[in-house]
Design a protein around this motif. Sequence first.
Motif, PDB file in Angstrom:
ATOM      1  N   ARG A 134       0.827  -1.209   0.000  1.00 62.88           N
ATOM      2  CA  ARG A 134       0.000   0.000   0.000  1.00 62.88           C
ATOM      3  C   ARG A 134       0.864   1.264   0.000  1.00 62.88           C
ATOM      4  NH1 ARG A 134      -3.081  -3.289   3.704  1.00 62.88           N
ATOM      5  NH2 ARG A 134      -5.133  -3.796   2.834  1.00 62.88           N
ATOM      6  N   GLU A 135       1.977   1.215   0.708  1.00 61.86           N
ATOM      7  CA  GLU A 135       2.823   2.396   0.868  1.00 61.86           C
ATOM      8  C   GLU A 135       4.000   2.419  -0.094  1.00 61.86           C
ATOM      9  OE1 GLU A 135       1.839   4.809   2.823  1.00 61.86           O
ATOM     10  OE2 GLU A 135       0.109   3.561   3.378  1.00 61.86           O
ATOM     11  N   ARG A 136       4.098   1.414  -0.974  1.00 62.45           N
ATOM     12  CA  ARG A 136       5.238   1.287  -1.896  1.00 62.45           C
ATOM     13  C   ARG A 136       6.561   1.330  -1.129  1.00 62.45           C
ATOM     14  NH1 ARG A 136       3.753   2.131  -7.414  1.00 62.45           N
ATOM     15  NH2 ARG A 136       5.861   2.823  -7.932  1.00 62.45           N
ATOM     16  N   GLN A 137       6.599   0.582  -0.043  1.00 57.57           N
ATOM     17  CA  GLN A 137       7.784   0.482   0.806  1.00 57.57           C
ATOM     18  C   GLN A 137       8.618  -0.699   0.314  1.00 57.57           C
ATOM     19  OE1 GLN A 137       6.796  -0.231   4.903  1.00 57.57           O
ATOM     20  NE2 GLN A 137       8.853  -0.935   5.436  1.00 57.57           N
ATOM     21  N   PHE A 138       9.905  -0.485   0.111  1.00 55.84           N
ATOM     22  CA  PHE A 138      10.740  -1.553  -0.452  1.00 55.84           C
ATOM     23  C   PHE A 138      11.184  -2.563   0.602  1.00 55.84           C
ATOM     24  CE2 PHE A 138      14.858  -3.391  -1.598  1.00 55.84           C
ATOM     25  CZ  PHE A 138      14.473  -4.099  -2.736  1.00 55.84           C
ATOM     26  N   TYR A 139      11.886  -2.120   1.634  1.00 51.12           N
ATOM     27  CA  TYR A 139      12.402  -3.043   2.644  1.00 51.12           C
ATOM     28  C   TYR A 139      11.310  -3.341   3.677  1.00 51.12           C
ATOM     29  CZ  TYR A 139      17.022  -1.810   0.796  1.00 51.12           C
ATOM     30  OH  TYR A 139      18.097  -1.597  -0.029  1.00 51.12           O
ATOM     31  N   VAL A 140      11.070  -4.624   3.913  1.00 54.71           N
ATOM     32  CA  VAL A 140      10.058  -5.044   4.878  1.00 54.71           C
ATOM     33  C   VAL A 140      10.755  -5.906   5.934  1.00 54.71           C
ATOM     34  CG1 VAL A 140       7.812  -6.123   5.204  1.00 54.71           C
ATOM     35  CG2 VAL A 140       8.398  -5.118   2.974  1.00 54.71           C
ATOM     36  N   TYR A 141      10.725  -5.446   7.180  1.00 55.14           N
ATOM     37  CA  TYR A 141      11.432  -6.135   8.259  1.00 55.14           C
ATOM     38  C   TYR A 141      10.441  -6.661   9.301  1.00 55.14           C
ATOM     39  CZ  TYR A 141      15.361  -3.424   6.399  1.00 55.14           C
ATOM     40  OH  TYR A 141      16.305  -2.852   5.582  1.00 55.14           O
ATOM     41  N   SER A 142      10.684  -7.881   9.753  1.00 54.29           N
ATOM     42  CA  SER A 142       9.887  -8.412  10.861  1.00 54.29           C
ATOM     43  C   SER A 142      10.418  -7.923  12.200  1.00 54.29           C
ATOM     44  CB  SER A 142       9.899  -9.942  10.837  1.00 54.29           C
ATOM     45  OG  SER A 142      11.214 -10.448  11.065  1.00 54.29           O
ATOM     46  N   HIS A 143      11.739  -7.692  12.266  1.00 57.65           N
ATOM     47  CA  HIS A 143      12.393  -7.298  13.514  1.00 57.65           C
ATOM     48  C   HIS A 143      13.304  -6.095  13.238  1.00 57.65           C
ATOM     49  CE1 HIS A 143      11.205 -11.459  14.298  1.00 57.65           C
ATOM     50  NE2 HIS A 143      11.422 -11.264  15.582  1.00 57.65           N
ATOM     51  N   PRO A 144      12.762  -4.890  13.156  1.00 55.57           N
ATOM     52  CA  PRO A 144      13.601  -3.721  12.844  1.00 55.57           C
ATOM     53  C   PRO A 144      14.759  -3.527  13.810  1.00 55.57           C
ATOM     54  CG  PRO A 144      11.263  -3.165  12.720  1.00 55.57           C
ATOM     55  CD  PRO A 144      11.340  -4.530  13.308  1.00 55.57           C
TER      56      PRO A 144
END
Length: 304
Positions: A249-259
Amino acid sequence: MKTFRDRTAVLTGAASGFGLECARIAAREGMKVVMADVQADALEAAAAEIRALGAEVLPFRLDVSKAAEVEALGAAVRERFGAPHFVFNNAGVGFGGLIWEHSARDWEWVLGVNLMGVAHGVRVFTPMMLEAARQDPDYEGHIVNTASMAGLLNTPNMGVYNVSKHAVVSLSETLYQDLRLVTERISASVLCPYFVPTGIHRSDRNRPAGDVAPLTASQLVGRAMSEKAVTSGRVTAAEVAEKVFAAMRERQFYVYSHPQALALVQRRLEDVVQGRNPGDPFESRPEIGQRLRDALREAGATAD
């Protein structure tokens, strides 16, 4: 990508973990769902569950490492639904052990699934999506590739897995940049989960049969430690799946489960930029490093 209803999702590794959780969200969002997985029995059960949520489902038994099978999946999707809008190249296997102890077959298996599975998905579906974007001014699409925090770090005793996931991060970053050259309506993300309970620690149940050597001492240690880390994870696969849809939805590239794990990545990158030798990956958790050393030495995997 803001709209999901009446659009098509293609998910590999769809019978469990992130793939199944994303299929559940896709069904709730009103999407048509293509579910691909190597395990036919698990796929059948998962597809039945997603149908029960009201979604139109196309199950497809698939070994993502096989180019011809991914091409057949693409043809089946085109015939049934047309070009997909969400492609989740998610199928993956985990495998640990000292890097010199991986056999040629192990390298072929892990790279075949983790890297070539993503490459085949990108190769097959991206042209279909670009064609749809040229023909339909309202078309929008998104490709999500599952890598790992192991694609940004190099944890010891996980060599072949690290290599495969670093390659997926590189592939995904390049895909993102290449898409920006040619379109504004299709984008990409890379999912980098850390330890999340998904069943990936049981991957060697799908290790190729035949002339494969028994697991070495370091590989057995790697499996045991991975199982403990994965099964004790507090972030759920369902929570990660929600992050995947939010990223689209936000066109976010990096997706982290544990930032919070990015502190480890930052230290590694500082080593690279400053030309330092790689630091101790267990600096913040020395007890884990000592446990690994003790386990390897007890198992007779070291020269000391």
